[in-house]
Design a protein around this motif. Structure first.
Motif, PDB file in Angstrom:
ATOM      1  N   HIS A 177       0.874  -1.188   0.000  1.00 28.40           N
ATOM      2  CA  HIS A 177       0.000   0.000   0.000  1.00 28.40           C
ATOM      3  C   HIS A 177       0.901   1.225   0.000  1.00 28.40           C
ATOM      4  N   HIS A 179       1.109   5.840  -0.029  1.00 29.01           N
ATOM      5  CA  HIS A 179       0.594   7.216  -0.120  1.00 29.01           C
ATOM      6  C   HIS A 179       1.713   8.044  -0.736  1.00 29.01           C
ATOM      7  N   TRP A 197      -3.411   5.040  -1.564  1.00 26.04           N
ATOM      8  CA  TRP A 197      -4.290   5.653  -0.572  1.00 26.04           C
ATOM      9  C   TRP A 197      -4.140   7.162  -0.701  1.00 26.04           C
ATOM     10  N   SER A 199      -5.667   9.244   1.096  1.00 21.02           N
ATOM     11  CA  SER A 199      -5.626   9.745   2.473  1.00 21.02           C
ATOM     12  C   SER A 199      -4.529   9.039   3.256  1.00 21.02           C
ATOM     13  N   ASP A 201      -3.951   9.562   6.392  1.00 20.93           N
ATOM     14  CA  ASP A 201      -4.574   9.187   7.668  1.00 20.93           C
ATOM     15  C   ASP A 201      -5.220   7.806   7.567  1.00 20.93           C
ATOM     16  N   GLN A 202      -5.984   7.604   6.515  1.00 23.73           N
ATOM     17  CA  GLN A 202      -6.712   6.322   6.402  1.00 23.73           C
ATOM     18  C   GLN A 202      -5.734   5.166   6.174  1.00 23.73           C
ATOM     19  N   MET A 203      -4.669   5.425   5.431  1.00 22.85           N
ATOM     20  CA  MET A 203      -3.697   4.337   5.219  1.00 22.85           C
ATOM     21  C   MET A 203      -3.020   3.981   6.546  1.00 22.85           C
ATOM     22  N   ALA A 205      -3.947   4.155   9.509  1.00 19.63           N
ATOM     23  CA  ALA A 205      -4.820   3.480  10.491  1.00 19.63           C
ATOM     24  C   ALA A 205      -4.991   1.997  10.195  1.00 19.63           C
ATOM     25  N   ARG A 206      -4.592   1.563   9.001  1.00 13.88           N
ATOM     26  CA  ARG A 206      -4.870   0.182   8.604  1.00 13.88           C
ATOM     27  C   ARG A 206      -3.616  -0.647   8.350  1.00 13.88           C
ATOM     28  N   ARG A 228      -0.988  11.962  13.701  1.00 15.50           N
ATOM     29  CA  ARG A 228      -1.026  10.841  12.748  1.00 15.50           C
ATOM     30  C   ARG A 228      -0.442   9.564  13.369  1.00 15.50           C
ATOM     31  N   LEU A 231      -2.847   7.445  14.991  1.00 14.19           N
ATOM     32  CA  LEU A 231      -3.784   6.681  14.150  1.00 14.19           C
ATOM     33  C   LEU A 231      -3.305   5.240  13.944  1.00 14.19           C
ATOM     34  N   LYS A 233      -2.078   1.402  14.331  1.00 19.21           N
ATOM     35  CA  LYS A 233      -2.550   0.318  15.192  1.00 19.21           C
ATOM     36  C   LYS A 233      -1.524   0.084  16.308  1.00 19.21           C
TER      37      LYS A 233
END
Ligand code: 8YV
Length: 331
Positions: A177, A179, A197, A199, A201-203, A205-206, A228, A231, A233
């Motif tokens: 993945h 960004h 991604w 975003s 932020d969204q990347m 977080a996962r 950030r 965010l 895990k």
């Protein structure tokens, strides 16, 4: 016979590069182990026609204001030029060059090494892989590390090095993945089997592992901010072989101290050559893996970089535009 330019080099370079420099230039080489002091750097800028700094040499506007009239070129020994105020140099008519492209694979190798090492060296409370190979019989507490294949790797910065990391990580079975300022071409995404991604932020977080592979610019300073980092895990790892300034290092250290992240593997630091004492303490607790900015530090890589520096200087001294010229618009 044309006068040979005074070329001042701030750090030790491979012997064959230093020999070549002595043949071609009036080379003033520095073999101190410690980085050049700011005073010595200013003195060098006062005298040199060409200055050859490395990543720890901050050639900022203040140094440039004190430079002598003979300084015409800063031939950076390194790809990243965030140690140089390129705008101020350009405004003074000083040409800046760097050494792109020759350290991509070495730095990607080191990044992959840290992606592999972090989840194995940083095991919650268990004994880690001992350096001393104390094979006193198999121990169930060993290797409570974490598997990486099948895990999600988020690459921050999909330039040459980020793409080289993706190629390696894909071969190790990680899900890729990324960004980036701009989405890369579809054929490249397909070849890397990489998911974009938009975003960050969204990347973050996962992801299970985050690898920082973007340059340090005013736009990426503290890109992984305290907000950030929160965010991520709790069982995620952070790997950084790019520039320490891209991460809020104190925030990262505090999260690691608090057990809010599984671990980190860092080859670069926010205030090099200094390393945050919190990180040093965490390394002793096996909560981080630290290296002293070794990403490109192979003999072949440093020779390649040195040869680029020599070509850039020779081309410039012959009155031509050096092949690796850096101008503010490129940053
Ligand atoms: C070198 C690097 O360690 O090229 C870069 O940007 O960070 C590394 O290759 C450094 O530049 C040596 O000066």
């Amino acid at each position: 016979m044309k006068k040979r330019p005074l070329v001042v080099v701030t750090r030790r370079l491979p012997d064959m590069i230093e020999t070549r420099m002595r043949e071609l230039f009036d080379a003033r080489l520095n073999h101190d182990d410690a980085p050049m002091s700011r005073e010595a750097l200013i003195e060098a800028a006062r005298e040199a026609e060409v200055l050859v700094p490395t990543v720890t040499d901050r050639i900022d506007a203040a140094v440039l204001e004190q430079a002598g009239p003979s300084l015409k070129m800063i031939a950076n020994f390194g790809n990243g030029v965030d140690n140089i105020d390129v705008q101020a140099a350009t405004d003074r008519g000083v040409t800046v060059t760097n050494t792109p492209g020759v350290l991509t694979e070495d730095t990607a190798d080191m990044t992959m090494g840290l992606i592999l090492a972090a989840p194995r060296r940083i095991a919650e409370g268990a004994r880690v892989i001992p350096d001393d190979h104390d094979w006193s019989g198999w121990s169930p507490t060993w290797m409570l590390g974490r598997r990486i294949w099948g895990k999600r790797l988020g690459i921050v910065g999909m330039g040459r090095i980020g793409q080289a990391v993706a190629r390696r990580a894909k071969a190790f079975g990680l899900s890729i993945h990324y960004h980036n300022r701009r989405r890369v071409a579809a054929h490249l995404e397909d070849a890397l089997e990489a998911t974009y991604w938009e975003s960050l932020d969204q990347m973050l977080a996962r992801m299970d592992i985050v690898s920082v592979n973007c340059p340090h610019t005013p736009a990426t300073y503290h890109l992984l901010s305290a907000r950030r980092l929160k965010l991520l895990k709790k069982d995620a790892y952070v790997v950084n072989t790019a520039r320490g300034e891209v991460i809020d290092e104190m925030a990262l250290a505090r999260m690691l101290e608090a057990g809010e992240l599984a671990g980190a593997a860092l080859d670069v630091f926010e205030n090099e050559p200094a390393v945050n004492p919190k990180l040093v303490k965490l390394a002793r607790q096996n909560k981080v893996v630290l290296l002293p900015h070794l990403g490109s530090a192979t003999l072949e890589g440093r020779i390649d970089m040195g040869e680029k520096v020599i070509v850039n200087i020779k081309t410039f001294m012959d009155g031509h535009r050096p092949p690796d010229r850096v101008v503010p618009a490129m940053l």
